[in-house]
Design a protein around this motif. Structure first.
Motif, PDB file in Angstrom:
ATOM      1  N   THR A  34      43.922  26.900  38.654  1.00  0.00           N
ATOM      2  CA  THR A  34      45.193  26.679  37.929  1.00  0.00           C
ATOM      3  C   THR A  34      45.958  25.489  38.207  1.00  0.00           C
ATOM      4  N   MET A  35      47.278  25.511  37.472  1.00  0.00           N
ATOM      5  CA  MET A  35      47.930  24.257  38.047  1.00  0.00           C
ATOM      6  C   MET A  35      48.454  24.644  39.298  1.00  0.00           C
ATOM      7  N   PRO A  82      51.046  30.330  40.905  1.00  0.00           N
ATOM      8  CA  PRO A  82      50.262  30.792  40.010  1.00  0.00           C
ATOM      9  C   PRO A  82      50.793  32.189  39.587  1.00  0.00           C
ATOM     10  N   ASN A  83      51.808  31.947  38.566  1.00  0.00           N
ATOM     11  CA  ASN A  83      52.036  33.231  37.865  1.00  0.00           C
ATOM     12  C   ASN A  83      51.797  32.777  36.307  1.00  0.00           C
ATOM     13  N   SER A  84      51.903  34.078  35.430  1.00  0.00           N
ATOM     14  CA  SER A  84      51.719  33.886  34.079  1.00  0.00           C
ATOM     15  C   SER A  84      52.508  32.919  33.162  1.00  0.00           C
ATOM     16  N   GLY A  85      53.833  32.921  33.444  1.00  0.00           N
ATOM     17  CA  GLY A  85      54.728  31.967  32.625  1.00  0.00           C
ATOM     18  C   GLY A  85      54.045  30.597  32.486  1.00  0.00           C
ATOM     19  N   PRO A  86      54.129  29.913  33.635  1.00  0.00           N
ATOM     20  CA  PRO A  86      53.750  28.437  33.529  1.00  0.00           C
ATOM     21  C   PRO A  86      52.208  28.202  33.193  1.00  0.00           C
ATOM     22  N   ASN A  87      51.299  29.099  33.541  1.00  0.00           N
ATOM     23  CA  ASN A  87      50.032  28.935  33.413  1.00  0.00           C
ATOM     24  C   ASN A  87      49.648  29.385  31.667  1.00  0.00           C
ATOM     25  N   HIS A  88      50.289  30.375  31.123  1.00  0.00           N
ATOM     26  CA  HIS A  88      50.112  30.760  29.953  1.00  0.00           C
ATOM     27  C   HIS A  88      50.751  29.140  28.839  1.00  0.00           C
ATOM     28  N   VAL A  89      51.668  28.794  29.365  1.00  0.00           N
ATOM     29  CA  VAL A  89      52.098  27.725  28.576  1.00  0.00           C
ATOM     30  C   VAL A  89      51.102  26.505  28.840  1.00  0.00           C
ATOM     31  N   GLY A 121      45.466  41.127  47.186  1.00  0.00           N
ATOM     32  CA  GLY A 121      45.902  42.409  47.213  1.00  0.00           C
ATOM     33  C   GLY A 121      46.294  42.802  45.832  1.00  0.00           C
ATOM     34  N   SER A 122      47.719  43.380  45.736  1.00  0.00           N
ATOM     35  CA  SER A 122      48.237  43.871  44.448  1.00  0.00           C
ATOM     36  C   SER A 122      49.015  42.784  43.667  1.00  0.00           C
ATOM     37  N   SER A 123      48.945  41.469  44.350  1.00  0.00           N
ATOM     38  CA  SER A 123      50.012  40.343  43.669  1.00  0.00           C
ATOM     39  C   SER A 123      49.168  38.980  43.437  1.00  0.00           C
ATOM     40  N   HIS A 124      49.992  38.306  42.767  1.00  0.00           N
ATOM     41  CA  HIS A 124      49.635  36.614  42.701  1.00  0.00           C
ATOM     42  C   HIS A 124      50.797  35.933  42.996  1.00  0.00           C
ATOM     43  N   GLY A 125      50.857  34.729  42.928  1.00  0.00           N
ATOM     44  CA  GLY A 125      52.009  33.791  42.941  1.00  0.00           C
ATOM     45  C   GLY A 125      51.763  33.150  44.230  1.00  0.00           C
ATOM     46  N   ILE A 126      50.849  33.367  45.234  1.00  0.00           N
ATOM     47  CA  ILE A 126      50.776  32.711  46.395  1.00  0.00           C
ATOM     48  C   ILE A 126      50.052  31.234  46.256  1.00  0.00           C
ATOM     49  N   HIS A 127      50.579  30.191  46.758  1.00  0.00           N
ATOM     50  CA  HIS A 127      49.970  28.920  46.772  1.00  0.00           C
ATOM     51  C   HIS A 127      48.689  28.946  47.649  1.00  0.00           C
ATOM     52  N   ALA A 128      47.755  29.577  47.166  1.00  0.00           N
ATOM     53  CA  ALA A 128      46.317  29.627  47.964  1.00  0.00           C
ATOM     54  C   ALA A 128      45.071  29.686  46.831  1.00  0.00           C
ATOM     55  N   ALA A 129      44.083  29.574  47.801  1.00  0.00           N
ATOM     56  CA  ALA A 129      42.744  29.422  46.877  1.00  0.00           C
ATOM     57  C   ALA A 129      42.337  30.708  45.998  1.00  0.00           C
ATOM     58  N   ASP A 130      42.576  31.724  46.662  1.00  0.00           N
ATOM     59  CA  ASP A 130      42.464  32.941  45.987  1.00  0.00           C
ATOM     60  C   ASP A 130      43.045  33.409  44.864  1.00  0.00           C
ATOM     61  N   ASN A 131      44.251  32.806  44.736  1.00  0.00           N
ATOM     62  CA  ASN A 131      45.307  32.976  43.679  1.00  0.00           C
ATOM     63  C   ASN A 131      44.806  31.640  42.564  1.00  0.00           C
ATOM     64  N   TYR A 132      44.550  30.407  43.045  1.00  0.00           N
ATOM     65  CA  TYR A 132      44.268  29.230  42.174  1.00  0.00           C
ATOM     66  C   TYR A 132      43.042  29.500  41.192  1.00  0.00           C
ATOM     67  N   THR A 133      41.766  30.242  42.056  1.00  0.00           N
ATOM     68  CA  THR A 133      40.513  30.167  41.451  1.00  0.00           C
ATOM     69  C   THR A 133      40.347  31.122  40.264  1.00  0.00           C
ATOM     70  N   ILE A 134      39.810  30.557  39.060  1.00  0.00           N
ATOM     71  CA  ILE A 134      39.822  31.191  37.931  1.00  0.00           C
ATOM     72  C   ILE A 134      38.340  30.709  37.425  1.00  0.00           C
ATOM     73  N   PRO A 135      37.834  31.293  36.208  1.00  0.00           N
ATOM     74  CA  PRO A 135      36.772  30.965  35.532  1.00  0.00           C
ATOM     75  C   PRO A 135      37.070  30.007  34.347  1.00  0.00           C
ATOM     76  N   PHE A 136      36.294  29.005  33.913  1.00  0.00           N
ATOM     77  CA  PHE A 136      36.546  28.320  32.517  1.00  0.00           C
ATOM     78  C   PHE A 136      35.146  28.218  31.849  1.00  0.00           C
ATOM     79  N   LEU A 137      35.090  28.429  30.841  1.00  0.00           N
ATOM     80  CA  LEU A 137      33.831  28.486  30.008  1.00  0.00           C
ATOM     81  C   LEU A 137      34.258  28.105  28.603  1.00  0.00           C
ATOM     82  N   VAL A 138      33.285  26.949  28.303  1.00  0.00           N
ATOM     83  CA  VAL A 138      33.261  26.354  26.831  1.00  0.00           C
ATOM     84  C   VAL A 138      32.004  26.386  26.113  1.00  0.00           C
TER      85      VAL A 138
END
Length: 554
Positions: A80-81, A86-93, A253-270
């Protein structure tokens, strides 16, 4: 124009334009490929979500087997950025505009409407500006996304199931609305699916939670409906599709928004006809989605975008066997000798570690938490300097929480994580969390954590370091879940600490917290091994001894 014509006139116009164009070029209409894109953003999908769910449709995309002529570049370690939580608003944008929070001005869920969309427009707006006859649709399942300014022809806010059906109908040409005549042919389609995030908040963003994993299964089924609709189009074989899949954040856990690897790591596929097959190189980001789609439609990517076009740059695949680049291999078969052929044997560095029977594979070494450790010394094979890729691996078992934050293997003075060197750690949280620490100085220190682990079973640990990209930590549980988190290490400099590489201790051999764990099948490579290789070693939790894999590849 599409809003001024009846369905019949619109269809006639499209046919006439195609026919005239093809006649001018001396081509049949069937031979003229038309460009289409589908961008799917799955809210709250961790980088290891696809790995641990039943995702046959995504798998066909990732494996390059979805349709003839299509290949896929994929990353389970995309990011993510990091200039906003790592929350929805800035990353959706970011996904839609190709820029991070510093430029968009969107730093949370509460200021999405105030984004700088005039300077950094939505990618659908840019497509419309380039060619107003393009048909663009924007389907979202989180109402706040309707605050992101864009000029898509069709905008719908509905739940995942409804929007999946809407998207299927749009692709088929059977959807109709006041500003979207039935038969309108889609050029660029955006869809955000939200239910995975809801499942994570309901319990846990983790591979061990059935609710979270089952929702990923459901999303895969929905994506399968979209893929089937695309392939069922009458002219599909003559069309040029691109499919991009990414996410806005991971979770803990049941949340996100923490500046850490488990919140930053996502998939990307093209996936497309021009994408290369393999794992994406460097550091793919979710805000690479917008420029990637724009490039597919033939647009120049605006210079002010932070994202880059993905699909062409992939990691070099290893076709030389699992032992390619292997520099140290300690199977602990009744001794501490190196079986890699490089003679980087281990020695007892302190205390009295024990070799015992009935390990993961034969004998194993037991480190009892009483100053026991093994040392590999400072061989040149373990000097990774400023730019050498490498991988650390071992099987790990404990019967309870660690005391303090002991080291599994490393070469730095752990009195400070800012000291030069690398560590694979046995506790980066509450007594039972894996993590990585790497730094050449305080300014480039990186901590990639945590992955929570359980007791009384063998866990596979693999820390793979791509020095121009990410460090990826794989932790395979005894019950079959392969946890994956990653972090950017591209700016980390020289990690040669001049200290020993020790197993069960830091590089000094005198760190005050001592490891208490069982270890088996320890290995080091001078390359970053891939997910495919990790899967072979992990073998769905059953495990494959590295020696057997080496013999099988020769």
């Amino acid at each position: 124009m599409k809003n001024k014509y009846s369905t019949l006139c619109y269809q006639f116009k499209q046919l006439l334009n195609t026919t005239l164009c093809c006649t001018a070029l001396g081509m049949s209409s069937a031979s003229l490929a038309s460009t289409h894109s589908l961008l799917i953003a799955v809210d709250g999908l961790r980088g290891d979500g696809i790995e641990n769910a039943n995702t046959p449709h995504l798998d066909t995309l990732i494996n390059g087997t979805w349709a003839a002529g299509y290949k896929a570049a994929f990353a389970h370690y995309a990011q993510t950025m990091t200039d906003a939580a790592p929350n929805s608003g800035p990353n959706h944008v970011g996904i839609m505009t190709g820029v991070t929070a510093k430029k968009s001005g969107v730093t949370g869920n509460g200021n999405v409407a105030g984004g700088n969309y005039s300077t950094y427009p939505h990618y659908l707006t840019l497509l419309e500006q380039s060619n107003s006859s393009l048909n663009t649709a924007y389907l979202v399942t989180w109402g706040t996304d309707m605050q992101i300014t864009n000029t898509a022809d069709l905008k719908i806010d509905a739940n995942d199931a409804v929007n999946t059906q809407n998207a299927v109908n749009i692709i088929k040409g059977t959807y109709s609305a006041s500003n979207w005549p039935q038969g309108t042919d889609i050029d660029a389609l955006f869809i955000f699916l939200d239910d995975v995030d809801g499942a994570g908040h309901a319990c846990c963003f983790t591979a061990s939670d059935d609710g979270y994993v089952n929702e990923i299964n459901d999303v895969d089924s929905q994506i399968g409906q979209l893929l089937a609709a695309i392939k069922a189009r009458p002219n599909f074989t003559h069309e040029d599709w691109q499919i991009v899949v990414t996410s806005d954040h991971g979770g803990r856990g049941s949340s996100h928004g923490i500046h850490a690897a488990d919140n930053y790591t996502i998939p990307f596929l093209v996936t497309s006809k021009v994408a290369k097959q393999g794992y994406l190189s460097g550091i793919p980001r979710n805000y690479d989605a917008a420029p990637t789609v724009l490039a597919h439609h033939g647009l120049a990517v605006p210079a002010n975008m932070d994202g880059t076009v993905q699909g062409q740059n992939i990691r070099q695949e290893n076709d030389k066997g699992i032992d390619h680049g292997l520099t140290t291999y300690l199977p602990f078969n009744s001794n501490y000798e190196d079986a890699s052929g490089n003679h980087t044997h281990a020695q007892v560095g302190g205390g009295s570690p024990e070799l015992r029977a009935n390990g993961k594979f034969g004998t194993y070494v037991k480190i009892n938490g009483k100053k026991e450790h093994l040392t590999l010394g400072k061989p040149s094979e373990l000097d990774f300097g400023t730019d050498t890729d490498f991988t650390l691996m071992t099987w790990y078992r404990v019967s309870g929480d660690q005391v303090g934050d002991p080291v599994i293997v490393g070469n730095k003075n752990w009195v400070s994580g800012a000291n030069r060197g690398t560590l694979l750690l046995a506790n980066e949280g509450n007594g039972d969390d894996f993590g990585i620490n790497i730094a050449s100085s305080r300014s480039d220190r990186k901590d990639i954590d945590p992955i929570d682990y359980t007791f009384n079973g063998w866990w596979l640990l693999v820390a793979s370091f791509d020095r121009q990209g990410v460090a990826t930590l794989y932790a395979g549980s005894p019950s079959g879940e392969l946890n994956i988190i990653a972090g950017d290490i591209s700016n980390v400099g020289d990690i040669n600490s001049e200290l020993d590489w020790n197993i069960g201790q830091d590089g000094t051999g005198r760190y005050h917290y001592n490891l208490k764990a069982d270890l088996d099948d320890f290995a080091v490579w001078r390359r970053a091994i891939t997910l495919s290789e990790v899967r072979a070693i992990y073998n769905n939790g059953h495990g494959s001894e590295l020696l057997s894999l080496m013999n099988a590849s020769h």
